[in-house]
Scaffold this motif. Structure first.
Motif, PDB file in Angstrom:
ATOM      1  N   LEU A  21       0.838  -1.193   0.000  1.00  0.00           N
ATOM      2  CA  LEU A  21       0.000   0.000   0.000  1.00  0.00           C
ATOM      3  C   LEU A  21       0.877   1.249   0.000  1.00  0.00           C
ATOM      4  O   LEU A  21       1.875   1.312   0.715  1.00  0.00           O
ATOM      5  N   PHE A  22       0.465   2.222  -0.789  1.00  0.00           N
ATOM      6  CA  PHE A  22       1.217   3.470  -0.926  1.00  0.00           C
ATOM      7  C   PHE A  22       0.283   4.659  -0.760  1.00  0.00           C
ATOM      8  O   PHE A  22      -0.916   4.556  -0.994  1.00  0.00           O
ATOM      9  N   ARG A  23       0.855   5.802  -0.406  1.00  0.00           N
ATOM     10  CA  ARG A  23       0.077   7.036  -0.235  1.00  0.00           C
ATOM     11  C   ARG A  23       0.888   8.224  -0.721  1.00  0.00           C
ATOM     12  O   ARG A  23       1.942   8.048  -1.301  1.00  0.00           O
ATOM     13  N   HIS A  24       0.406   9.411  -0.465  1.00  0.00           N
ATOM     14  CA  HIS A  24       1.077  10.598  -1.001  1.00  0.00           C
ATOM     15  C   HIS A  24       2.151  11.162  -0.069  1.00  0.00           C
ATOM     16  O   HIS A  24       2.171  10.864   1.125  1.00  0.00           O
ATOM     17  N   VAL A  25       3.035  11.944  -0.646  1.00  0.00           N
ATOM     18  CA  VAL A  25       4.083  12.623   0.130  1.00  0.00           C
ATOM     19  C   VAL A  25       3.435  13.625   1.069  1.00  0.00           C
ATOM     20  O   VAL A  25       2.302  14.056   0.861  1.00  0.00           O
ATOM     21  N   ARG A  26       4.177  13.991   2.128  1.00  0.00           N
ATOM     22  CA  ARG A  26       3.664  14.919   3.141  1.00  0.00           C
ATOM     23  C   ARG A  26       2.263  14.488   3.597  1.00  0.00           C
ATOM     24  O   ARG A  26       1.291  15.242   3.520  1.00  0.00           O
ATOM     25  N   ASN A  27       2.205  13.237   4.051  1.00  0.00           N
ATOM     26  CA  ASN A  27       0.914  12.651   4.387  1.00  0.00           C
ATOM     27  C   ASN A  27       0.214  13.372   5.532  1.00  0.00           C
ATOM     28  O   ASN A  27       0.828  14.058   6.330  1.00  0.00           O
ATOM     29  N   ASP A  28      -1.086  13.194   5.567  1.00  0.00           N
ATOM     30  CA  ASP A  28      -1.937  13.789   6.595  1.00  0.00           C
ATOM     31  C   ASP A  28      -2.779  12.678   7.217  1.00  0.00           C
ATOM     32  O   ASP A  28      -2.650  11.506   6.852  1.00  0.00           O
ATOM     33  N   GLY A  29      -3.623  13.040   8.142  1.00  0.00           N
ATOM     34  CA  GLY A  29      -4.377  12.043   8.897  1.00  0.00           C
ATOM     35  C   GLY A  29      -5.286  11.160   8.065  1.00  0.00           C
ATOM     36  O   GLY A  29      -5.349   9.952   8.290  1.00  0.00           O
ATOM     37  N   ASP A  30      -6.007  11.740   7.101  1.00  0.00           N
ATOM     38  CA  ASP A  30      -6.916  10.908   6.314  1.00  0.00           C
ATOM     39  C   ASP A  30      -6.143   9.946   5.415  1.00  0.00           C
ATOM     40  O   ASP A  30      -6.560   8.821   5.177  1.00  0.00           O
ATOM     41  N   CYS A  31      -4.997  10.375   4.956  1.00  0.00           N
ATOM     42  CA  CYS A  31      -4.142   9.545   4.105  1.00  0.00           C
ATOM     43  C   CYS A  31      -3.591   8.359   4.903  1.00  0.00           C
ATOM     44  O   CYS A  31      -3.668   7.206   4.467  1.00  0.00           O
ATOM     45  N   VAL A  32      -3.057   8.628   6.077  1.00  0.00           N
ATOM     46  CA  VAL A  32      -2.514   7.573   6.933  1.00  0.00           C
ATOM     47  C   VAL A  32      -3.642   6.649   7.399  1.00  0.00           C
ATOM     48  O   VAL A  32      -3.508   5.424   7.360  1.00  0.00           O
ATOM     49  N   GLY A  33      -4.758   7.221   7.783  1.00  0.00           N
ATOM     50  CA  GLY A  33      -5.895   6.417   8.218  1.00  0.00           C
ATOM     51  C   GLY A  33      -6.420   5.515   7.123  1.00  0.00           C
ATOM     52  O   GLY A  33      -6.760   4.351   7.375  1.00  0.00           O
ATOM     53  N   LEU A  85      -3.342   4.971  -2.497  1.00  0.00           N
ATOM     54  CA  LEU A  85      -4.539   5.618  -1.949  1.00  0.00           C
ATOM     55  C   LEU A  85      -4.304   7.112  -1.761  1.00  0.00           C
ATOM     56  O   LEU A  85      -3.186   7.544  -1.453  1.00  0.00           O
ATOM     57  N   ASP A  86      -5.361   7.876  -1.912  1.00  0.00           N
ATOM     58  CA  ASP A  86      -5.378   9.296  -1.554  1.00  0.00           C
ATOM     59  C   ASP A  86      -4.271  10.092  -2.257  1.00  0.00           C
ATOM     60  O   ASP A  86      -3.628  10.939  -1.659  1.00  0.00           O
ATOM     61  N   THR A  87      -4.034   9.810  -3.524  1.00  0.00           N
ATOM     62  CA  THR A  87      -2.966  10.482  -4.265  1.00  0.00           C
ATOM     63  C   THR A  87      -3.516  11.016  -5.578  1.00  0.00           C
ATOM     64  O   THR A  87      -4.164  10.281  -6.320  1.00  0.00           O
ATOM     65  N   ALA A  88      -3.225  12.274  -5.864  1.00  0.00           N
ATOM     66  CA  ALA A  88      -3.740  12.900  -7.077  1.00  0.00           C
ATOM     67  C   ALA A  88      -2.934  12.567  -8.322  1.00  0.00           C
ATOM     68  O   ALA A  88      -3.455  12.586  -9.426  1.00  0.00           O
ATOM     69  N   SER A  89      -1.648  12.287  -8.154  1.00  0.00           N
ATOM     70  CA  SER A  89      -0.806  12.028  -9.320  1.00  0.00           C
ATOM     71  C   SER A  89       0.341  11.100  -8.949  1.00  0.00           C
ATOM     72  O   SER A  89       0.707  10.961  -7.785  1.00  0.00           O
ATOM     73  N   GLU A  90       0.920  10.476  -9.956  1.00  0.00           N
ATOM     74  CA  GLU A  90       2.046   9.573  -9.748  1.00  0.00           C
ATOM     75  C   GLU A  90       3.224  10.289  -9.094  1.00  0.00           C
ATOM     76  O   GLU A  90       3.929   9.715  -8.262  1.00  0.00           O
ATOM     77  N   ALA A  91       3.428  11.538  -9.430  1.00  0.00           N
ATOM     78  CA  ALA A  91       4.541  12.317  -8.879  1.00  0.00           C
ATOM     79  C   ALA A  91       4.437  12.477  -7.363  1.00  0.00           C
ATOM     80  O   ALA A  91       5.439  12.712  -6.694  1.00  0.00           O
ATOM     81  N   ARG A  92       3.235  12.363  -6.813  1.00  0.00           N
ATOM     82  CA  ARG A  92       3.043  12.567  -5.368  1.00  0.00           C
ATOM     83  C   ARG A  92       3.052  11.273  -4.553  1.00  0.00           C
ATOM     84  O   ARG A  92       2.824  11.292  -3.351  1.00  0.00           O
ATOM     85  N   ILE A  93       3.322  10.142  -5.184  1.00  0.00           N
ATOM     86  CA  ILE A  93       3.390   8.884  -4.436  1.00  0.00           C
ATOM     87  C   ILE A  93       4.665   8.895  -3.588  1.00  0.00           C
ATOM     88  O   ILE A  93       5.750   9.167  -4.084  1.00  0.00           O
ATOM     89  N   SER A  94       4.520   8.596  -2.308  1.00  0.00           N
ATOM     90  CA  SER A  94       5.660   8.747  -1.386  1.00  0.00           C
ATOM     91  C   SER A  94       6.727   7.677  -1.532  1.00  0.00           C
ATOM     92  O   SER A  94       7.892   7.948  -1.329  1.00  0.00           O
ATOM     93  N   ASN A  95       6.331   6.453  -1.844  1.00  0.00           N
ATOM     94  CA  ASN A  95       7.309   5.376  -2.011  1.00  0.00           C
ATOM     95  C   ASN A  95       7.534   5.204  -3.512  1.00  0.00           C
ATOM     96  O   ASN A  95       6.681   4.705  -4.219  1.00  0.00           O
ATOM     97  N   LYS A  96       8.688   5.613  -3.981  1.00  0.00           N
ATOM     98  CA  LYS A  96       8.944   5.645  -5.429  1.00  0.00           C
ATOM     99  C   LYS A  96       9.214   4.275  -6.034  1.00  0.00           C
ATOM    100  O   LYS A  96       9.334   4.149  -7.237  1.00  0.00           O
ATOM    101  N   ARG A  97       9.320   3.242  -5.234  1.00  0.00           N
ATOM    102  CA  ARG A  97       9.546   1.900  -5.800  1.00  0.00           C
ATOM    103  C   ARG A  97       8.296   1.437  -6.495  1.00  0.00           C
ATOM    104  O   ARG A  97       8.254   0.607  -7.285  1.00  0.00           O
TER     105      ARG A  97
END
Length: 97
Positions: A21-33, A85-97
Motif C-alpha cells: 500500500l502506498f500514499r502521497h508525500v507529506r501525508n496527513d491524517g486521512d491519508c494515513v488512516g 490511496l489518496d494520491t492525485a498524481s504519480e509524482a506525489r506517491i511517497s514510495n517511489k519503488r
C-alpha cells in the motif's frame, strides 16, 4: 465507483499473495488512516496474504496511529500488487519503488 470497477479491484487483490500500500508525500491524517485501515481490512479478509505499508515519509504528529512496516528488499516489489490511496498524481506517491 461502479460495481464493475469494484469487482475488478477485488479480483485483482485475490490474484496476489503480496500487496503493498502506498500514499502521497507529506501525508496527513486521512491519508494515513486510509492506508492503515485498508491494510487491516485486507489482513482480516485474507490472513494468508502479506500486506505491507512501507513509507519513509511520515509525519511526527501522526505517530500515534502506529508504526509503518520495515523496509523490504527491492525484489519483493516485483511480484506484489501495489495499491495507491489518496494520491492525485504519480509524482506525489511517497514510495517511489
Amino acid at each position: 465507483m461502479n460495481y464493475e470497477v469494484k469487482k475488478k479491484i477485488f479480483e485483482k487483490i485475490k490474484e496476489y499473495d503480496r500487496i503493498m500500500l502506498f500514499r502521497h508525500v507529506r501525508n496527513d491524517g486521512d491519508c494515513v488512516g486510509a492506508t492503515k485501515g485498508l491494510k487491516r481490512i485486507l489482513q482480516l479478509t485474507w490472513p494468508e496474504k502479506e500486506i505491507l505499508l512501507i513509507d519513509a515519509d511520515t509525519a511526527k504528529y501522526l505517530e500515534f496511529m502506529g508504526p509503518e512496516d520495515e523496509p523490504v528488499a527491492d525484489e519483493l516489489y516485483a511480484d506484489a500488487l501495489g495499491i495507491v490511496l489518496d494520491t492525485a498524481s504519480e509524482a506525489r506517491i511517497s514510495n517511489k519503488r
